[in-house]
Each structure stands twice: as structure tokens, then as C-alpha cells.
Design a protein around this motif. Structure first.
Motif, PDB file in Angstrom:
ATOM      1  N   LEU A   1       0.832  -1.202   0.000  1.00  0.00           N
ATOM      2  CA  LEU A   1       0.000   0.000   0.000  1.00  0.00           C
ATOM      3  C   LEU A   1       0.870   1.257   0.000  1.00  0.00           C
ATOM      4  O   LEU A   1       0.585   2.236  -0.710  1.00  0.00           O
ATOM      5  N   LEU A   2       1.938   1.247   0.782  1.00  0.00           N
ATOM      6  CA  LEU A   2       2.853   2.383   0.809  1.00  0.00           C
ATOM      7  C   LEU A   2       3.535   2.577  -0.542  1.00  0.00           C
ATOM      8  O   LEU A   2       3.672   3.700  -1.032  1.00  0.00           O
ATOM      9  N   ASP A   3       3.968   1.484  -1.147  1.00  0.00           N
ATOM     10  CA  ASP A   3       4.606   1.568  -2.468  1.00  0.00           C
ATOM     11  C   ASP A   3       3.635   2.117  -3.510  1.00  0.00           C
ATOM     12  O   ASP A   3       4.011   2.954  -4.347  1.00  0.00           O
ATOM     13  N   ALA A   4       2.402   1.660  -3.456  1.00  0.00           N
ATOM     14  CA  ALA A   4       1.397   2.132  -4.414  1.00  0.00           C
ATOM     15  C   ALA A   4       1.120   3.612  -4.212  1.00  0.00           C
ATOM     16  O   ALA A   4       0.946   4.374  -5.181  1.00  0.00           O
ATOM     17  N   ALA A   5       1.081   4.059  -2.957  1.00  0.00           N
ATOM     18  CA  ALA A   5       0.861   5.470  -2.675  1.00  0.00           C
ATOM     19  C   ALA A   5       2.013   6.323  -3.187  1.00  0.00           C
ATOM     20  O   ALA A   5       1.794   7.388  -3.781  1.00  0.00           O
ATOM     21  N   ALA A   6       3.235   5.873  -2.959  1.00  0.00           N
ATOM     22  CA  ALA A   6       4.400   6.623  -3.438  1.00  0.00           C
ATOM     23  C   ALA A   6       4.388   6.742  -4.955  1.00  0.00           C
ATOM     24  O   ALA A   6       4.634   7.820  -5.515  1.00  0.00           O
ATOM     25  N   GLU A   7       4.086   5.654  -5.635  1.00  0.00           N
ATOM     26  CA  GLU A   7       4.054   5.683  -7.102  1.00  0.00           C
ATOM     27  C   GLU A   7       2.965   6.635  -7.610  1.00  0.00           C
ATOM     28  O   GLU A   7       3.168   7.368  -8.584  1.00  0.00           O
ATOM     29  N   ALA A   8       1.825   6.644  -6.935  1.00  0.00           N
ATOM     30  CA  ALA A   8       0.731   7.522  -7.345  1.00  0.00           C
ATOM     31  C   ALA A   8       1.124   8.990  -7.184  1.00  0.00           C
ATOM     32  O   ALA A   8       0.837   9.824  -8.049  1.00  0.00           O
TER      33      ALA A   8
ATOM     34  N   LEU B   1      -3.890  11.322  -5.343  1.00  0.00           N
ATOM     35  CA  LEU B   1      -3.928  10.183  -4.431  1.00  0.00           C
ATOM     36  C   LEU B   1      -5.289  10.046  -3.766  1.00  0.00           C
ATOM     37  O   LEU B   1      -5.814  10.990  -3.184  1.00  0.00           O
ATOM     38  N   SER B   2      -5.859   8.868  -3.858  1.00  0.00           N
ATOM     39  CA  SER B   2      -7.092   8.554  -3.143  1.00  0.00           C
ATOM     40  C   SER B   2      -6.959   7.157  -2.553  1.00  0.00           C
ATOM     41  O   SER B   2      -6.158   6.341  -3.034  1.00  0.00           O
ATOM     42  N   ILE B   3      -7.726   6.888  -1.529  1.00  0.00           N
ATOM     43  CA  ILE B   3      -7.681   5.565  -0.911  1.00  0.00           C
ATOM     44  C   ILE B   3      -8.066   4.498  -1.930  1.00  0.00           C
ATOM     45  O   ILE B   3      -7.436   3.441  -2.016  1.00  0.00           O
ATOM     46  N   ARG B   4      -9.098   4.778  -2.712  1.00  0.00           N
ATOM     47  CA  ARG B   4      -9.548   3.801  -3.712  1.00  0.00           C
ATOM     48  C   ARG B   4      -8.456   3.511  -4.736  1.00  0.00           C
ATOM     49  O   ARG B   4      -8.198   2.342  -5.054  1.00  0.00           O
ATOM     50  N   SER B   5      -7.793   4.560  -5.241  1.00  0.00           N
ATOM     51  CA  SER B   5      -6.767   4.343  -6.258  1.00  0.00           C
ATOM     52  C   SER B   5      -5.579   3.568  -5.694  1.00  0.00           C
ATOM     53  O   SER B   5      -4.984   2.729  -6.378  1.00  0.00           O
ATOM     54  N   VAL B   6      -5.221   3.841  -4.443  1.00  0.00           N
ATOM     55  CA  VAL B   6      -4.115   3.123  -3.810  1.00  0.00           C
ATOM     56  C   VAL B   6      -4.466   1.645  -3.657  1.00  0.00           C
ATOM     57  O   VAL B   6      -3.655   0.760  -3.964  1.00  0.00           O
TER      58      VAL B   6
ATOM     59  N   SER C   1      -7.314  -1.625   7.781  1.00  0.00           N
ATOM     60  CA  SER C   1      -6.673  -2.485   8.774  1.00  0.00           C
ATOM     61  C   SER C   1      -5.252  -2.022   9.076  1.00  0.00           C
ATOM     62  O   SER C   1      -4.656  -2.418  10.078  1.00  0.00           O
ATOM     63  N   ASN C   2      -4.718  -1.175   8.181  1.00  0.00           N
ATOM     64  CA  ASN C   2      -3.339  -0.702   8.314  1.00  0.00           C
ATOM     65  C   ASN C   2      -3.225   0.800   8.564  1.00  0.00           C
ATOM     66  O   ASN C   2      -2.264   1.245   9.195  1.00  0.00           O
ATOM     67  N   PHE C   3      -4.194   1.561   8.076  1.00  0.00           N
ATOM     68  CA  PHE C   3      -4.126   3.015   8.197  1.00  0.00           C
ATOM     69  C   PHE C   3      -5.492   3.567   8.596  1.00  0.00           C
ATOM     70  O   PHE C   3      -6.521   3.107   8.104  1.00  0.00           O
ATOM     71  N   ALA C   4      -5.474   4.565   9.448  1.00  0.00           N
ATOM     72  CA  ALA C   4      -6.730   5.140   9.923  1.00  0.00           C
ATOM     73  C   ALA C   4      -7.370   6.061   8.902  1.00  0.00           C
ATOM     74  O   ALA C   4      -8.585   6.250   8.901  1.00  0.00           O
TER      75      ALA C   4
END
Length: 211
Positions: free
Chosen positions: A16-23, A32-37, A50-53
Motif C-alpha cells: 500500500l505504501l509503495d502504491a501510494a508513493a508511485e501515485a 492520491l485517493s484511498i480507492r486508487s491506492v 486495517s493498516n491506516f486510519a
């Protein structure tokens, strides 16, 4: 080998972190959106929560991961520095800053984070707390110089470390439009100006790894 529950969760979080960084690299913070990540990482939004609030919690975790790596690198520099004269020590630090400048992508992310912090006081508070280990590492590095060479710096350690970090990240971003910028010499000029003027007591600086 079958992964444990903890290993599976760590893997999910990492992806999830890697996907967020790439986005963010590709389209900035606004993209960046939660859905896109979740879609990019191949997980449901349930796995995300389950991992981020929240989205901001994800951003701070991303920042914490990157700053933790840089702080570890800086601590290694402090431990491994030679015991040369003042000019050589300052040049070694300036060279390290120039050689280990943040990548263009991370510089853009950092700029986006700062803008977001300006608009959101709660995020700003989290940003400051997350950046603290790196400022502390910078403060120890400067304190090492101060005590080893008997200097009297112009500002307390924390203020100088924040200033040097701002200079470091700013010059890394500026390099994208001005690749010929003499960053090493700029860092050296900052260190010389900040560490020699006799205006502050040595007690304002933490002792580093000097002997």
C-alpha cells in the motif's frame, strides 16, 4: 513457506505504501485517493483500514518510512566521520548532503506534504512529529562538530537542524530546474556561517560521537 499473519500484514502495508508513493510520483498529492491506492496495490479498502486510519495516516507513514531511512544514513555518517580538521569535517558533511540529496520524486512529495500541512493544522502536527528523528540526527551531527572543535554556533541545535533540512530538501527540488547548482558549496557556506560565529553557548548543543 506460508507467511504468518504478522508477515502478511506487513506485506500488505508495504504494498500500500509503495502504491501510494508511485501515485504521488506520477500525479502529485491531488492524484492520491484511498480507492486508487487499493486498486493499484490489489487490496480492498478493508485491508487499507486495517493498516491506516485515514489518507493522512498513510501519508505520514510514507513520510516516516523515508525519513527513517535518511536518518539512519545520517547517523552512519556521524559514526563513521574521520577526526580531521574543522574544514575537512565540514566538507565531508557538505559532500554527503550533496551526494545523498533527496531524489526529485521525493522532493516533490515533500513539497506537496508541506503545502498540505499549511492547509491542515492536524496534518501539520503529525508532519512535525514525523520529521523529528531527522532533525534530531542533524542536531547530533552539528553538536559533534561544535564539541569537537570548540565552536560557538549562532542558533540552538534544533533550529539549525530544521534550517539545514529545509535547505537540503529545497536545493534537491531546485536541482530539477537548475542541475548545475553548486549544492555542495552552498551547504559548506551554510555550515561555516552557522557554526563559527560566537553567539550561543556550547551547552545548547547535544554531544555527538566525538571522543
Amino acid at each position: 513457506m506460508r507467511l504468518t499473519r504478522k508477515q502478511t500484514q506487513e506485506q500488505t502495508r508495504s504494498r500500500l505504501l509503495d502504491a501510494a508513493a508511485e501515485a504521488i510520483f506520477a500525479g502529485g498529492l491531488s492524484a492520491l485517493s484511498i480507492r486508487s491506492v487499493c486498486e493499484a496495490a490489489g487490496y480492498s479498502q478493508g485491508a487499507f483500514y486495517s493498516n491506516f486510519a485515514s489518507r493522512d495516516d498513510l501519508l505520514l507513514a510514507l513520510m516516516e518510512q523515508h525519513i527513517g531511512e535518511q536518518a539512519a544514513n545520517l547517523s552512519a555518517l556521524i559514526t563513521g566521520m574521520g577526526r580531521g580538521n574543522l574544514n575537512q569535517d565540514m566538507r565531508d558533511i557538505a559532500r554527503w548532503l550533496a551526494d545523498h540529496g533527496e531524489t526529485e520524486g521525493w522532493s516533490r512529495i515533500n513539497a506537496d506534504f508541506k503545502l498540505h500541512a499549511q492547509r491542515d493544522p492536524a496534518f501539520a502536527e503529525g508532519y512535525r512529529a514525523t520529521a523529528e528523528p531527522f532533525h534530531r540526527a542533524f542536531a547530533v551531527l552539528m553538536g559533534d562538530l561544535v564539541h569537537r572543535h570548540g565552536l560557538q554556533p549562532i542558533l540552538p541545535a534544533q533550529d539549525l537542524s530544521v534550517g539545514l533540512y529545509a535547505l537540503w530538501t529545497g536545493l534537491a527540488l531546485q536541482q530539477a530546474v537548475d542541475p548545475a547548482l553548486p549544492r555542495q558549496e552552498i551547504y559548506l557556506a551554510f555550515l561555516r556561517a552557522a557554526m563559527i560565529a560566537p553567539h550561543a553557548p556550547l551547552s545548547s548543543f547535544p554531544k555527538g560521537h566525538h571522543s
